[in-house]
Design a protein around this motif. Structure first.
Motif, PDB file in Angstrom:
ATOM      1  N   ILE A  19      -7.450  16.101  -6.502  1.00  0.00           N
ATOM      2  CA  ILE A  19      -8.519  16.063  -5.499  1.00  0.00           C
ATOM      3  C   ILE A  19      -8.689  14.647  -4.946  1.00  0.00           C
ATOM      4  O   ILE A  19      -8.796  14.454  -3.745  1.00  0.00           O
ATOM      5  N   HIS A 104      -8.393  31.418  -5.285  1.00  0.00           N
ATOM      6  CA  HIS A 104      -8.446  30.611  -6.509  1.00  0.00           C
ATOM      7  C   HIS A 104      -9.519  31.160  -7.449  1.00  0.00           C
ATOM      8  O   HIS A 104     -10.533  30.503  -7.706  1.00  0.00           O
ATOM      9  N   THR A 107     -10.838  29.029 -10.652  1.00  0.00           N
ATOM     10  CA  THR A 107     -11.810  27.982 -10.366  1.00  0.00           C
ATOM     11  C   THR A 107     -13.184  28.584 -10.099  1.00  0.00           C
ATOM     12  O   THR A 107     -14.203  28.051 -10.538  1.00  0.00           O
ATOM     13  N   ALA A 108     -13.221  29.713  -9.398  1.00  0.00           N
ATOM     14  CA  ALA A 108     -14.491  30.417  -9.179  1.00  0.00           C
ATOM     15  C   ALA A 108     -15.061  30.901 -10.515  1.00  0.00           C
ATOM     16  O   ALA A 108     -16.277  30.853 -10.730  1.00  0.00           O
ATOM     17  N   LEU A 138     -16.595  23.351  -8.258  1.00  0.00           N
ATOM     18  CA  LEU A 138     -16.928  23.495  -6.845  1.00  0.00           C
ATOM     19  C   LEU A 138     -16.050  22.587  -5.987  1.00  0.00           C
ATOM     20  O   LEU A 138     -15.507  23.012  -4.968  1.00  0.00           O
ATOM     21  N   LEU A 139     -15.881  21.338  -6.407  1.00  0.00           N
ATOM     22  CA  LEU A 139     -15.031  20.397  -5.663  1.00  0.00           C
ATOM     23  C   LEU A 139     -13.573  20.831  -5.665  1.00  0.00           C
ATOM     24  O   LEU A 139     -12.887  20.747  -4.647  1.00  0.00           O
ATOM     25  N   PHE A 141     -12.445  23.915  -6.020  1.00  0.00           N
ATOM     26  CA  PHE A 141     -12.346  25.124  -5.197  1.00  0.00           C
ATOM     27  C   PHE A 141     -12.283  24.757  -3.713  1.00  0.00           C
ATOM     28  O   PHE A 141     -11.426  25.260  -2.984  1.00  0.00           O
ATOM     29  N   MET A 142     -13.167  23.874  -3.281  1.00  0.00           N
ATOM     30  CA  MET A 142     -13.184  23.477  -1.866  1.00  0.00           C
ATOM     31  C   MET A 142     -11.888  22.752  -1.489  1.00  0.00           C
ATOM     32  O   MET A 142     -11.319  23.007  -0.422  1.00  0.00           O
ATOM     33  N   ALA A 143     -11.413  21.867  -2.362  1.00  0.00           N
ATOM     34  CA  ALA A 143     -10.172  21.142  -2.077  1.00  0.00           C
ATOM     35  C   ALA A 143      -8.978  22.085  -2.025  1.00  0.00           C
ATOM     36  O   ALA A 143      -8.097  21.947  -1.158  1.00  0.00           O
ATOM     37  N   ARG A 145      -9.002  25.312  -1.268  1.00  0.00           N
ATOM     38  CA  ARG A 145      -9.097  26.116  -0.038  1.00  0.00           C
ATOM     39  C   ARG A 145      -8.661  25.301   1.178  1.00  0.00           C
ATOM     40  O   ARG A 145      -7.968  25.815   2.060  1.00  0.00           O
ATOM     41  N   LYS A 146      -9.022  24.031   1.232  1.00  0.00           N
ATOM     42  CA  LYS A 146      -8.581  23.163   2.338  1.00  0.00           C
ATOM     43  C   LYS A 146      -7.062  23.002   2.325  1.00  0.00           C
ATOM     44  O   LYS A 146      -6.420  23.001   3.367  1.00  0.00           O
ATOM     45  N   ARG A 147      -6.489  22.838   1.109  1.00  0.00           N
ATOM     46  CA  ARG A 147      -5.033  22.728   0.991  1.00  0.00           C
ATOM     47  C   ARG A 147      -4.351  23.994   1.473  1.00  0.00           C
ATOM     48  O   ARG A 147      -3.311  23.948   2.135  1.00  0.00           O
TER      49      ARG A 147
END
Length: 192
Positions: A19, A104, A107-108, A138-139, A141-143, A145-147
């Motif tokens: 991340i 993912h 991670t969830a 949370l970080l 998961f967001m990273a 999804r962006k990838r």
């Protein structure tokens, strides 16, 4: 508490490299080679996990109570952990719709697991442990999804059969862990 914090820093830090320093991670992995990189990653993760578990065990012996959660939050925690086990199963059962939708699910699962334990436990060690894992998951998961968007990753749509197997497996694992393994491994029986 010191060992808990050191363990969290080492474990979560190791698992956060992608991340916060993906370029460094890629260069280091190329320089060391995949096997040595994995060995170093595994060694640091295990050391962090051992320190975290040991420190958490010590902190539980002398708890610093911040609040007393109402009984309703403990019931909510049981539902959140059920969802967490289904999401965990979704990470491993191929072709399920849950993974197709979330991309993912593991991670969830960590997010729901951490939230459940944060809501149902009000002492400082629990807040440190589960709060850290909630923010970290949370970080991540967001990273991730962006990838996926950046790299144009596509997931199969999944099938009803695989999704049914995922849910059944998750529920079965939750029942086994909640009724038997949590008390055996952690020393706390969620149902009393």
């Amino acid at each position: 508490m010191l060992y808990l914090i050191l363990g969290l820093l080492l474990f979560v830090g190791t698992h956060s490299v992608r991340i916060v320093a993906d370029g460094w991670r890629t260069r280091s992995r190329a320089r060391l080679g995949p096997l040595r990189w994995r060995a170093l990653y595994t060694l640091l993760s295990l050391l962090g996990f051992v320190l975290m578990a040991w420190g958490f065990g010590q902190a539980r012996q002398m708890p610093v109570q911040l609040w007393s959660p109402p009984l309703g939050l403990r019931h909510l925690a049981l539902l959140l952990t059920l969802l967490s086990f289904v999401l965990l199963a979704a990470a491993y059962v191929p072709g399920n719709r849950i993974k197709a939708r979330l991309h993912h699910p593991m991670t969830a699962a960590v997010m729901f697991w951490a939230l459940a334990h944060l809501l149902s436990n009000g002492n400082l060690a629990h807040v440190l442990l589960f709060g850290t894992f909630l923010v970290w998951a949370l970080l991540v998961f967001m990273a991730a999804r962006k990838r996926d968007v950046r790299d144009n990753i596509r997931y199969s749509q999944g099938t009803t059969g695989a999704t049914g197997i995922t849910v059944a497996l998750g529920v079965a694992l939750w029942i086994a862990f909640t009724l038997w393994l949590h008390g055996l491994l952690i020393g706390v029986r969620p149902f009393g």
